[in-house]
Design a protein around this motif. Sequence first.
Motif: not given
Length: 394
Positions: A151-155, A247-253, A357-358
């Motif tokens: 939810v932090i990354y989503l921002v 942020a998208m790269l961080t979510i993937a990582a 979702a991730c």
Amino acid sequence: MTSRENAPEASARPGGDRVRTGAARLGHVFRTTRAPHQAAAFRIGLSLVIVAFLCREWPNRRVLYGDRSPLSYDMALELGRLDGTFSVLQWSGGRVWFEIVYFLTIASAFAVLVGWRTRTMSVILMVGVLSLENRNPLVGDGGDNVLRIMVIYLVFTRCAQVWSLDARRARTPLREGSPRADRTGVALWTATGLFLLVAFGWDTGWPLVLWTLWAAQGLWFAVGHRFPGSEARALLDAGASMLHNTAMLTIAAQVCLIYATSGWYKVQGSRWEQGSALHYALNLEYFAPWPWLSALLAGNAVLVLLLSYGTVMLQVAFPFTLVNRKVKSVLIAVMMLEHLGIAVLLGIPFFSLAMVACDAVFLPTGFLTAVGAGWKNLAGLARRRSGSAARSWA
């Protein structure tokens, strides 16, 4: 100047062209918002999980996070101080404030789900989820940890460029003579600023983060409405795209890290090495919402062995399959099916749905656009049928 003297310059020119071409491509990557459909799928999935979780726990909300929690208000304050966590529920231990925070979290999750004022609502959703989860972290599990992180990354993502009310509003042309002022956006920005001023004042830590996000939103709005075609607007857009891509790269990582660490920790366990870990989990009453189904699966030793070994191999291999699109797509489908199976068999649906979702950030764009087109066709068909039914009734 002779041709020999020109030779070094000529020989260096191809390399320089390659450098300039590489720099131009790199700049294009940073200036362009990558994976907008994947970000939208992530936004929809994550907010849907949060809505389902909070609505599911509505009867137990006060015991879990509110004034009836076994972790008293004073104990929660001390635990928050020791852990350095953030929660607006630390301001008051009363029921009224808790109900307001709980309701606003659900409302902001619905707003993010449909993509209404997503930049503002995603920040409110982040504050609400962190506040609830950090009020009583002792009742959380892996799913709560995933929600807290994601939810932090989503921002920081531009997750409302497709499949959202924001995107629909952006595509709607302005009527001739209509004002360009976004009254709703200005009202939300002003209200959140007043809330930050009253609630936090000028402080460091999380208040400083929220003030920075608030100021960035105001700058974006002012430049976009006053100077829509200026270089400043282009610079802000490029910065937002770069932040989104990061942020998208961080979510993937983060997803890769979750799977890799889970798989390698399983490798070190003797139960997983023997292929019997799933058998013990299926025989725990806490993880048996369907006892007959758990007993049926636990009674098949070969199937339990295959699922145990398959789970470890999939999780360990997941980060290495991302280099091949076809293998990655197949593995993502298998992982999603595995999470859905865990949700049904072991009775931990919210953790499984959060991971689904991730996983959506790895789905192919072609598949997502096809799903979006199919949903749009179904919605249009439903509207036409409802319209014809209303006319026939009239």
